[in-house]
Design an enzyme around this catalytic site. Structure first.
Site, PDB file in Angstrom:
ATOM      1  N   ASN A  98       0.932  -1.268  -0.045  1.00 26.37           N
ATOM      2  CA  ASN A  98      -0.038   0.094   0.039  1.00 26.37           C
ATOM      3  C   ASN A  98       1.069   1.291  -0.081  1.00 26.37           C
ATOM      4  O   ASN A  98       1.682   1.465   0.864  1.00 26.37           O
ATOM      5  CB  ASN A  98      -0.967   0.035   1.198  1.00 26.37           C
ATOM      6  CG  ASN A  98      -1.790   1.086   1.337  1.00 26.37           C
ATOM      7  OD1 ASN A  98      -1.702   2.102   0.728  1.00 26.37           O
ATOM      8  ND2 ASN A  98      -2.752   1.108   2.299  1.00 26.37           N
ATOM      9  N   ASN A 104      -5.588  -7.906   5.668  1.00 25.03           N
ATOM     10  CA  ASN A 104      -6.963  -8.616   5.842  1.00 25.03           C
ATOM     11  C   ASN A 104      -7.142  -8.880   4.229  1.00 25.03           C
ATOM     12  O   ASN A 104      -7.685  -9.838   3.766  1.00 25.03           O
ATOM     13  CB  ASN A 104      -7.525  -7.632   6.377  1.00 25.03           C
ATOM     14  CG  ASN A 104      -9.141  -8.284   6.297  1.00 25.03           C
ATOM     15  OD1 ASN A 104      -9.779  -7.999   5.181  1.00 25.03           O
ATOM     16  ND2 ASN A 104      -9.758  -8.750   7.450  1.00 25.03           N
ATOM     17  N   GLU A 158     -12.933  -2.858  10.234  1.00 25.11           N
ATOM     18  CA  GLU A 158     -13.691  -2.618   9.327  1.00 25.11           C
ATOM     19  C   GLU A 158     -15.040  -2.819   9.457  1.00 25.11           C
ATOM     20  O   GLU A 158     -15.448  -4.251   9.982  1.00 25.11           O
ATOM     21  CB  GLU A 158     -13.272  -2.855   7.959  1.00 25.11           C
ATOM     22  CG  GLU A 158     -11.868  -2.224   7.727  1.00 25.11           C
ATOM     23  CD  GLU A 158     -11.679  -0.772   7.605  1.00 25.11           C
ATOM     24  OE1 GLU A 158     -12.670  -0.088   7.286  1.00 25.11           O
ATOM     25  OE2 GLU A 158     -10.730  -0.252   7.916  1.00 25.11           O
TER      26      GLU A 158
END
Length: 338
Positions: free
Chosen positions: A13, A76, A282
């Site tokens: 990321n 995840n 989340e």
């Protein structure tokens, strides 16, 4: 005949942790090459499921190793890409996010991509449990529900990035007065709980939101969730329980807590009020929901020297076999290089 090199894919990321990974991609790939991998990198995009889809693609292409670099959200996603597949490559993580609960549990250096990548060279692995929430939804650390856990959705992502766990704590303190209990039925391996709860935690690791004492005896590889039900919404009692958590995990014997080990659970609200499920920080849909623990589902590189023996099931015989396997692996690599 020349041996085919193992293949590794770094999925990172670029915006995680002040873009620290972007500056270190080349060096991490060099480290992987030094460990005998043919290494390549993929930079995630803002498109939904970018990391998940890339992980699935390389797993189906029979890569040997997938490295997830970013926060718990990136890890995840990568897990969700490979968990449903029959061929699941080994995984490694380079934590550059804010809380990094999963990295804490595996004792991976945080915020230092080079040191995290070097853990792969130690050749120490754990066959980790993975949680399954629906047919195609998986989680690596925790499933949670209840009014207190809803604070995650209230913290702006920019604030999370800037202040990390302090943002959650500040919001949590703000929300404490509004905590309420809700009636639920929770079916688990050895029974059924019916009653009022303010919080539900189903933890795989011992690290929850940066605290390593919420599920102090959680094992990473026993196929069991540590299920914690908080049965009070009284502000003073909640603060007392938090103090017990910080004081070495002494909350687990408190009468306001149900502390259960189970390989599955079903959460059913017994009122009309909505109950949102939080998966690894989340939103993961609404209850009712069934959660299943997939024992030893994905093999992760981990810093097992630093992980407490209490956090692992394996016994001395397993340890000796692991050491023999590592020694054998090194000898074979030595022969290949001649």
């Amino acid at each position: 005949m020349e041996k085919t090199k193992k293949r590794a894919r770094l999925i990172y990321n670029p915006t995680s942790g002040q873009e620290i990974m972007k500056k270190n991609v080349g060096e991490v790939l060099n480290i992987l090459e030094g460990y005998g991998y043919e290494a390549s990198a993929f930079q995630t995009t803002p498109e939904p499921n970018s990391a998940r889809d890339e992980a699935k693609r390389v797993a189906q292409d029979h890569f040997d190793l997938v490295i997830a670099a970013g926060g718990d959200g990136t890890i995840n996603e990568v897990v969700n890409g490979i968990a449903p597949l029959e061929h699941r490559p080994k995984m490694a993580i380079i934590p550059t996010g804010t809380t990094n609960d999963f990295a804490r549990a595996l004792k991976i250096p945080r915020g230092n991509p080079i040191e995290a990548a070097k853990i792969i060279g130690k050749n120490q692995t754990i066959a980790m449990d993975i949680g399954q929430a629906r047919e195609d939804v998986y989680f690596i650390n925790i499933a949670a529900a209840g009014s207190f856990t809803e604070l995650t959705y209230s913290v702006p992502s920019q604030l999370k990035t800037m202040f990390g766990y302090l943002a959650y704590l500040a919001k949590g303190v703000e929300l404490l007065p509004s905590i309420r209990t809700v009636p639920v039925r929770i079916t688990y391996e050895n029974g059924v709980f019916e009653g009022d709860v303010s919080m539900i935690f189903a933890a795989i690791t011992n690290s929850v939101g940066g605290f390593e004492q919420i599920a102090p005896d959680a094992k990473l590889d026993d196929g069991k969730f540590t299920l914690i039900l908080v049965k009070t919404a009284n502000l003073i009692e909640i603060l007392h329980l938090i103090r017990l958590v910080l004081d070495g995990g002494k909350h687990i014997g408190d009468k306001r807590i149900e502390y259960i080990k189970t390989d599955f659970l079903k959460i059913e609200p017994l009122s009309d009020s909505r109950m949102m499920i939080n998966l690894d920080g989340e939103y993961g849909g609404d209850a009712p929901i069934k959660l299943r623990n997939l024992k030893n589902h994905i093999t992760f590189f981990a810093n097992t020297d630093e992980i407490s023996d209490d956090a692992l099931v394996w016994n001395q015989e397993d340890r000796e076999l692991e050491e023999m396997a590592q020694k054998f692996s090194k000898e074979v690599d030595g022969l290949d290089n001649h």
